[in-house]
Scaffold this motif. Structure first.
Motif, PDB file in Angstrom:
ATOM      1  N   GLY A 252       0.819  -1.212   0.000  1.00 27.79           N
ATOM      2  CA  GLY A 252       0.000   0.000   0.000  1.00 27.79           C
ATOM      3  C   GLY A 252       0.849   1.257   0.000  1.00 27.79           C
ATOM      4  O   GLY A 252       2.072   1.212  -0.185  1.00 27.79           O
ATOM      5  N   ILE A 253       0.200   2.387   0.226  1.00 31.57           N
ATOM      6  CA  ILE A 253       0.858   3.685   0.211  1.00 31.57           C
ATOM      7  C   ILE A 253       1.369   4.030   1.608  1.00 31.57           C
ATOM      8  O   ILE A 253       0.678   3.800   2.607  1.00 31.57           O
ATOM      9  N   THR A 254       2.567   4.576   1.664  1.00 36.28           N
ATOM     10  CA  THR A 254       3.136   5.080   2.915  1.00 36.28           C
ATOM     11  C   THR A 254       3.028   6.603   2.937  1.00 36.28           C
ATOM     12  O   THR A 254       3.207   7.261   1.908  1.00 36.28           O
ATOM     13  N   TYR A 255       2.761   7.150   4.118  1.00 36.39           N
ATOM     14  CA  TYR A 255       2.646   8.592   4.293  1.00 36.39           C
ATOM     15  C   TYR A 255       3.662   9.068   5.336  1.00 36.39           C
ATOM     16  O   TYR A 255       4.001   8.326   6.261  1.00 36.39           O
ATOM     17  N   ARG A 256       4.111  10.285   5.203  1.00 38.52           N
ATOM     18  CA  ARG A 256       4.833  10.935   6.283  1.00 38.52           C
ATOM     19  C   ARG A 256       3.780  11.561   7.169  1.00 38.52           C
ATOM     20  O   ARG A 256       3.074  12.484   6.760  1.00 38.52           O
ATOM     21  N   ASP A 257       3.620  11.035   8.378  1.00 38.60           N
ATOM     22  CA  ASP A 257       2.590  11.515   9.302  1.00 38.60           C
ATOM     23  C   ASP A 257       3.192  12.477  10.323  1.00 38.60           C
ATOM     24  O   ASP A 257       4.174  12.145  10.996  1.00 38.60           O
ATOM     25  N   LEU A 258       2.596  13.636  10.439  1.00 39.85           N
ATOM     26  CA  LEU A 258       2.959  14.623  11.458  1.00 39.85           C
ATOM     27  C   LEU A 258       1.758  14.724  12.392  1.00 39.85           C
ATOM     28  O   LEU A 258       0.695  15.207  11.991  1.00 39.85           O
ATOM     29  N   VAL A 259       1.910  14.224  13.614  1.00 39.49           N
ATOM     30  CA  VAL A 259       0.757  14.031  14.495  1.00 39.49           C
ATOM     31  C   VAL A 259       0.895  14.849  15.777  1.00 39.49           C
ATOM     32  O   VAL A 259       1.882  14.728  16.508  1.00 39.49           O
ATOM     33  N   ILE A 260      -0.114  15.690  16.039  1.00 38.33           N
ATOM     34  CA  ILE A 260      -0.225  16.396  17.313  1.00 38.33           C
ATOM     35  C   ILE A 260      -1.332  15.712  18.108  1.00 38.33           C
ATOM     36  O   ILE A 260      -2.441  15.526  17.607  1.00 38.33           O
ATOM     37  N   SER A 261      -1.042  15.307  19.339  1.00 40.07           N
ATOM     38  CA  SER A 261      -2.037  14.632  20.172  1.00 40.07           C
ATOM     39  C   SER A 261      -2.254  15.402  21.473  1.00 40.07           C
ATOM     40  O   SER A 261      -1.520  16.348  21.783  1.00 40.07           O
TER      41      SER A 261
END
Length: 311
Positions: free
Chosen positions: A13-22
């Protein structure tokens, strides 16, 4: 009862660069600024599933798109450090890895993505020795995935569409062994108003259907055996739900060949997804079998089988 904790999995599948604020208490409206408690830059999409499966002990090959951009190069290095084999992944000159910004607020999240379509479909890799394929399937599906399922290699497929049902989804997943929509996706696809009825309807097309229902647990229907189960969610305080579905998928794929009932495999999947969701960094942190075993004392009646299989 011995189980294979080191299956050979192919993640596609597709990979993403995830930038996550929690840790956001309320998602911002236009013009507002909110403050979170944590931030992590990680790899999303199918890489979530690959990383969690690898940290649990699976031997993972990853078939994903990569470019020549710095983000793709960093992705290759970091995933290799997790022990993931990226040899099947082609490099597409001029194409850049997609990027997603995610804001996690309790059980909800808001995301913004910059993405260009992959220049070419995934070509069939060498499947010799592969125990199972786990895929974020595209529409239309690559023919070799359906051929692999026909040849007896389990193909566990997900295809998120959130807002609207993409034409051709049912045809794409019908050639797979297992389909894992969330409740909203399953109901939209079948025109039903109940996840159980949706799972039953989908099981007329796919041998095994696993519908994730968030805080209401997981519904599973195996049309081959007539088995129908509904396992409850694992009680946690949600911190970061980004990638929770991908982690649940990893738990299911990791335990797929265990000689246990479907309900026990769904318990594993639910536990993996819950532990990841309870962490600020979500899927960015490793998850080991010891982490699963640490939960056994909290619910021995439900999870005690893990001590027998993994202890």
């Amino acid at each position: 009862m011995p189980v294979n904790c080191h299956p050979r999995l192919l993640a596609v599948g597709i990979t993403y660069r995830d930038l996550v604020i929690s840790g956001i208490t309320e998602l911002p409206a236009l013009g507002e600024e909110r403050y979170g408690t944590d931030f992590v830059a990680t790899w999303g999409g199918v890489a979530n599933t690959a990383r969690i499966a690898a940290s649990l002990g699976a031997r993972v090959q990853l078939l994903t798109g990569l470019g020549e951009d710095p983000t793709s190069q960093m992705c290759r290095r970091e995933l290799a450090d997790w022990g993931i084999d990226l040899a099947p992944s082609p490099i597409h000159p001029g194409w850049a890895l997609p990027v997603t910004m995610s804001q996690a607020c309790g059980t909800e999240r808001a995301m913004t993505t910059v993405e260009t379509a992959l220049p070419a479909p995934f070509r069939a890799p060498n499947l010799e020795g592969i125990d199972a394929i786990v895929t974020h399937i595209s529409v239309p599906a690559e023919a070799w995935l359906h051929e692999a399922a026909d040849a007896g290699i389990p193909v566990i497929a997900d295809h998120g569409f959130e807002e609207g049902c993409e034409p051709g989804v049912l045809e794409a997943v019908s050639g797979c062994t297992c389909y894992t929509p969330n409740a909203a996706e399953a109901m939209r696809l079948t025109g039903t108003d109940d996840p159980v009825r949706a799972a039953r309807a989908l099981a007329e097309h796919v041998p095994i259907v696993v519908v994730t229902c968030g805080g209401d647990g997981i519904v599973g229907v195996d049309s081959r055996t007539g088995e129908e189960v509904h396992v409850p969610a694992v009680a946690i305080d949600p911190v970061n739900t980004t990638g929770a579905g991908d982690a649940t998928l990893a738990g299911l794929a990791w335990s797929w060949d265990w000689p246990v009932p479907l309900a026990r495999k769904l318990d594993v999947a639910a536990l993996v997804g819950a532990i990841v969701t309870s962490r600020a960094h979500g899927t960015a942190d490793p998850l080991t079998p010891d982490d699963l075993l640490a939960w056994v004392p909290r619910d021995r009646q439900r999870l005690g089988f893990l001590a027998e299989l993994l202890g």
